[in-house]
Every structure is written in structure tokens, then in C-alpha cells.
Design a protein around this motif. Sequence first.
Motif, PDB file in Angstrom:
ATOM      1  N   GLU A 116      42.595  -0.091  59.013  1.00 30.89           N
ATOM      2  CA  GLU A 116      43.204  -1.147  58.200  1.00 30.89           C
ATOM      3  C   GLU A 116      44.329  -1.813  59.000  1.00 30.89           C
ATOM      4  N   ILE A 117      44.357  -3.124  58.955  1.00 22.86           N
ATOM      5  CA  ILE A 117      45.469  -3.895  59.519  1.00 22.86           C
ATOM      6  C   ILE A 117      46.072  -4.708  58.382  1.00 22.86           C
ATOM      7  N   VAL A 118      47.323  -4.424  58.081  1.00 23.06           N
ATOM      8  CA  VAL A 118      47.988  -5.045  56.921  1.00 23.06           C
ATOM      9  C   VAL A 118      49.233  -5.787  57.393  1.00 23.06           C
ATOM     10  N   ARG A 119      49.400  -6.983  56.900  1.00 20.84           N
ATOM     11  CA  ARG A 119      50.563  -7.811  57.228  1.00 20.84           C
ATOM     12  C   ARG A 119      51.729  -7.480  56.304  1.00 20.84           C
ATOM     13  N   ARG A 120      52.896  -7.267  56.918  1.00 17.86           N
ATOM     14  CA  ARG A 120      54.111  -7.019  56.151  1.00 17.86           C
ATOM     15  C   ARG A 120      55.237  -7.824  56.783  1.00 17.86           C
ATOM     16  N   GLY A 121      55.560  -8.949  56.164  1.00 18.71           N
ATOM     17  CA  GLY A 121      56.573  -9.831  56.737  1.00 18.71           C
ATOM     18  C   GLY A 121      56.098 -10.397  58.054  1.00 18.71           C
ATOM     19  N   ASP A 122      56.869 -10.202  59.116  1.00 20.96           N
ATOM     20  CA  ASP A 122      56.497 -10.669  60.449  1.00 20.96           C
ATOM     21  C   ASP A 122      55.814  -9.582  61.277  1.00 20.96           C
ATOM     22  N   GLN A 123      55.476  -8.464  60.633  1.00 23.11           N
ATOM     23  CA  GLN A 123      54.805  -7.379  61.334  1.00 23.11           C
ATOM     24  C   GLN A 123      53.412  -7.144  60.774  1.00 23.11           C
ATOM     25  N   SER A 124      52.582  -6.494  61.583  1.00 20.80           N
ATOM     26  CA  SER A 124      51.272  -6.057  61.123  1.00 20.80           C
ATOM     27  C   SER A 124      51.142  -4.576  61.458  1.00 20.80           C
ATOM     28  N   LEU A 125      50.729  -3.796  60.476  1.00 15.09           N
ATOM     29  CA  LEU A 125      50.638  -2.352  60.618  1.00 15.09           C
ATOM     30  C   LEU A 125      49.183  -1.949  60.829  1.00 15.09           C
ATOM     31  N   TYR A 126      48.939  -1.192  61.893  1.00 14.46           N
ATOM     32  CA  TYR A 126      47.600  -0.711  62.242  1.00 14.46           C
ATOM     33  C   TYR A 126      47.482   0.744  61.790  1.00 14.46           C
ATOM     34  N   THR A 127      46.548   1.023  60.888  1.00 12.79           N
ATOM     35  CA  THR A 127      46.418   2.354  60.294  1.00 12.79           C
ATOM     36  C   THR A 127      44.984   2.852  60.412  1.00 12.79           C
ATOM     37  N   VAL A 128      44.848   4.124  60.804  1.00 11.99           N
ATOM     38  CA  VAL A 128      43.541   4.779  60.868  1.00 11.99           C
ATOM     39  C   VAL A 128      43.675   6.134  60.176  1.00 11.99           C
ATOM     40  N   THR A 129      42.740   6.443  59.270  1.00  9.46           N
ATOM     41  CA  THR A 129      42.811   7.718  58.560  1.00  9.46           C
ATOM     42  C   THR A 129      41.423   8.313  58.386  1.00  9.46           C
ATOM     43  N   ASP A 130      41.377   9.640  58.345  1.00 12.79           N
ATOM     44  CA  ASP A 130      40.121  10.327  58.032  1.00 12.79           C
ATOM     45  C   ASP A 130      40.138  10.857  56.603  1.00 12.79           C
ATOM     46  N   GLY A 131      41.136  10.441  55.838  1.00 17.05           N
ATOM     47  CA  GLY A 131      41.266  10.884  54.452  1.00 17.05           C
ATOM     48  C   GLY A 131      42.216  12.044  54.296  1.00 17.05           C
ATOM     49  N   VAL A 132      42.494  12.730  55.394  1.00 20.75           N
ATOM     50  CA  VAL A 132      43.427  13.859  55.377  1.00 20.75           C
ATOM     51  C   VAL A 132      44.629  13.562  56.263  1.00 20.75           C
ATOM     52  N   ASN A 133      44.366  13.183  57.501  1.00 19.84           N
ATOM     53  CA  ASN A 133      45.419  12.831  58.446  1.00 19.84           C
ATOM     54  C   ASN A 133      45.386  11.334  58.740  1.00 19.84           C
ATOM     55  N   THR A 134      46.542  10.820  59.119  1.00 18.00           N
ATOM     56  CA  THR A 134      46.663   9.364  59.308  1.00 18.00           C
ATOM     57  C   THR A 134      47.495   9.045  60.556  1.00 18.00           C
ATOM     58  N   ILE A 135      47.066   8.032  61.279  1.00 15.84           N
ATOM     59  CA  ILE A 135      47.873   7.442  62.345  1.00 15.84           C
ATOM     60  C   ILE A 135      48.204   6.017  61.924  1.00 15.84           C
ATOM     61  N   SER A 136      49.471   5.700  61.879  1.00 16.43           N
ATOM     62  CA  SER A 136      49.893   4.378  61.436  1.00 16.43           C
ATOM     63  C   SER A 136      51.033   3.894  62.319  1.00 16.43           C
ATOM     64  N   GLU A 137      50.813   2.766  63.030  1.00 17.39           N
ATOM     65  CA  GLU A 137      51.807   2.230  63.954  1.00 17.39           C
ATOM     66  C   GLU A 137      51.861   0.707  63.838  1.00 17.39           C
ATOM     67  N   PRO A 138      53.031   0.123  64.058  1.00 13.58           N
ATOM     68  CA  PRO A 138      53.108  -1.346  64.088  1.00 13.58           C
ATOM     69  C   PRO A 138      52.449  -1.886  65.355  1.00 13.58           C
ATOM     70  N   ILE A 139      51.695  -2.959  65.211  1.00 13.99           N
ATOM     71  CA  ILE A 139      51.113  -3.628  66.372  1.00 13.99           C
ATOM     72  C   ILE A 139      52.235  -4.329  67.132  1.00 13.99           C
ATOM     73  N   LEU A 140      52.236  -4.188  68.453  1.00 13.41           N
ATOM     74  CA  LEU A 140      53.285  -4.794  69.279  1.00 13.41           C
ATOM     75  C   LEU A 140      52.865  -6.140  69.847  1.00 13.41           C
ATOM     76  N   TYR A 141      51.625  -6.204  70.360  1.00 11.35           N
ATOM     77  CA  TYR A 141      51.157  -7.428  70.991  1.00 11.35           C
ATOM     78  C   TYR A 141      49.685  -7.660  70.651  1.00 11.35           C
ATOM     79  N   THR A 142      49.299  -8.927  70.626  1.00 13.33           N
ATOM     80  CA  THR A 142      47.893  -9.299  70.473  1.00 13.33           C
ATOM     81  C   THR A 142      47.397  -9.847  71.803  1.00 13.33           C
ATOM     82  N   PHE A 143      46.257  -9.357  72.260  1.00 13.26           N
ATOM     83  CA  PHE A 143      45.647  -9.833  73.500  1.00 13.26           C
ATOM     84  C   PHE A 143      44.455 -10.704  73.150  1.00 13.26           C
ATOM     85  N   GLY A 144      44.489 -11.965  73.564  1.00 14.74           N
ATOM     86  CA  GLY A 144      43.440 -12.918  73.227  1.00 14.74           C
ATOM     87  C   GLY A 144      43.848 -13.728  72.013  1.00 14.74           C
ATOM     88  N   GLN A 145      43.592 -15.028  72.075  1.00 13.80           N
ATOM     89  CA  GLN A 145      44.014 -15.881  70.962  1.00 13.80           C
ATOM     90  C   GLN A 145      42.896 -16.115  69.946  1.00 13.80           C
TER      91      GLN A 145
END
Length: 403
Positions: A116-145
Motif C-alpha cells: 500500500e502507498i498512502v498519501r499523508r500531507g506532503d509525504q507518501s507512506l510505503y507499507t508491506v504486510t503479511d497480516g502479522v508483521n509489517t514494514i512501513s517507511e516514508p518514501i524518500l525519492y521517486t525515480f522516473g516521472q
Amino acid sequence: MLLSIASLKIRRRLQISALLILVIAIILLLSLDRRLNLQAQVPTMSSGEVPISTPWRPSKKNTTYTGPKACAKCHAEESAKQHLTAMGRALEPVATSEILRANRRMTYRSGPYAHEIVRRGDQSLYTVTDGVNTISEPILYTFGQGKAGQTYIFRHDGAFYESRISFYKDIQGLDVTIGYPRDIPPSLDVAAGRRISMDEARNCFSCHATAAAYGSQLQLDRLIPGVTCEACHGPGADHIAAMESRHFKDKRIFNPGKMDADELSQEFCGSCHRSAEQVISNKLLRGLITVRFQPYRMFTSRAHDPADMRLTCTACHNPHEDPSPEPAYYDAKCFTCHRSFESLKSPVIAKTEEKEGRIDKACPVARNLCVSCHMPKVEFPGSHFKFTDHRIRIVRTGEQFPG
């Protein structure tokens, strides 16, 4: 393959016999075999091989970049559209990313893993989960327009990661990043993306941004988003000082236009778009994926002459503008080398065109839209995009892709 590398190096500088080329290829055999094993890397959307120090990317830390606005004061015409091109927007901060701002929530699923990529204000949060554990980090840069797609860079456990999923314009959504296997990831960490070494990060940012690397060091605090004027011409502070002092004999700026044909296409453009030597010496870069590497594909064209300026990248593309999407635009480029259809019926026209340097064969089939037949568009599986194949050739129905 080894002979091709030897030929590449020899043809740049010498006009020598085929026997000497063969001898040099044999001499290089042992060292090149070791090099092939050392240079292999995963061919992902953002990876590349970039020299640590070049005339357009100097290694001195005190080198001063001025930014594109300073260049625009004197070079208004070149600067007018460059910042809006695909190269000019090759890297964007998350806050200004049009794709992330327009797509406030995007989702993708691979087996048990939900992305899931969710927009929050001027940030976008990148989240991956298997239903039990989760990795969630803010995206820093976009490569490609987003002309084809857009890949995301984030930090996790103190290291840079490239997202396993990317946005693709054609489907207006997320799918697996080019170069990654499409099977179900074996773990949550792998599902999130791929850890990038500092060397690879330096290379990626060097090709997608300006002033991000100094020698072997990555300095993102100095980063200028996208491929701007100084990414190709080098730092501009000394140039501006020289021009203000009216030192016109030494402009103190790098001009790619003064490079010879092979250096321009292979060393300069090929440093990011993959030169023939880079592709030939990397075992993983084989087959259909090479359609993405324009300098290599052009080099493998049957009639390619590395010394001919009419076959350089800039002969057909203005680096300050996006490539024209219209096939008819390139007809004039083709006719700088090839005789016209009319010359087949008129010896007078043929002779006149030969005097103009148009000595290559005329097409017996059509008068125009040359690239639609001789430089076909090819889709690499999973890219959701058709790349123009720069290997100029006669394309025959059902033929195997010439890698």
C-alpha cells in the motif's frame, strides 16, 4: 562476445586490420573473463554503471553547482523546456511528485503480502504486510516521472531500498518493478524491496539527479532533483565567473557537443543509458531486456559506424527536449545517410544524393515513416510499455528478437 568488446575499444581510435583486432581480442581473453564475473548485477529499473569521476561529474568536493535557474539567465532557449522533460524529472522529491499526489492510495497484492502507498500531507507512506508483521517507511525519492513507470526509494534499517513494486502509467496502478522475479517473495523483507549498496545508490542518484555524488561519496544534501544542465555540462560556478569576467577563451564548462561520435554516444550517453561495453561485459544483460539500452542497441545495428556523427544519440534527439513521438519526425534524420525512394528510379537523383553523402541504400518499400518499420517498438514483459528498439534493421515477421 570477447571479440565484440575488443572491436569496440579498437574502433574508437584506430583504423587497423582485422588480424590485429583478432590478436588483441586473444590477448584480452583472460582479463576480460575475470571482468565478466565481477561486473554482473541485477538489471533493475534504476541500476547503472557510472564512472566515479568524469568531466561532467568531477570528483572534487569543493566543486560548486549553481542550479538550473542560474543557467537559464543566459541559456533561456535551452532551459525553457528541459526541466519538464523525462530527464529533467528523472528524480523527484516525494512532496512534489505528481503521480503520488494524484494517486493518494494505491494497493497491490502478491500472495500473502499486501502493498500500500498512502498519501499523508506532503509525504507518501510505503507499507508491506503479511497480516502479522509489517514494514512501513516514508518514501524518500521517486525515480522516473511516469512516462513508463515510477519506482520508489526508501530507508529501512539504516539502508536504502528500492521498492519491489512500481507505478505504471499504462495500467494506472502498481505492479512488480522491472528486473524483479514475478513469483511470490519468500519473506516480508524481500516483498518490501531490495537493499541497495552505497556504490549502487551513488550510481543511481548520479544518473537520476544532479550533484548528488562527489567521487565515491553520496551527498544527498547537495542533490538537485532530475538531470539538469549541470548533470551533462558539469558544475557551473566557474563558468559563470569566467563569463562575468569576459574570459571567453576558457569558458570553464564541459561541452558534450565537442566529443567525437563514439565517445558521445557510448561514454557520455551510455554512462547512464548503457553502453555497448557495459552490456557485452555483463552476463545478466541478455535478450529482450537489452531493448531498454539504446546506445548498445544502436551499436549493434548492422551498418553502424562509431565514427559517424549522423549516428550519435544527439543526431536524432535534442537533449533539451523530450524525443518526438511522431515517426515522421525522424525521416529527415534517416535521409542524411540513405538515398530516397525516388533515387531508385532516377540515376540523376541518385547521383545528386550520393554527392550529399547519402550513399546508403534506398528503401524499396516506402517513402516515409522509416522508424515504424526499421526501429520497431518492443514491450519488455512486465514493463507495460513499448520501448523503441534502436537496433536499426529490416524486421521480419516472426523473427526472434536479436539480443
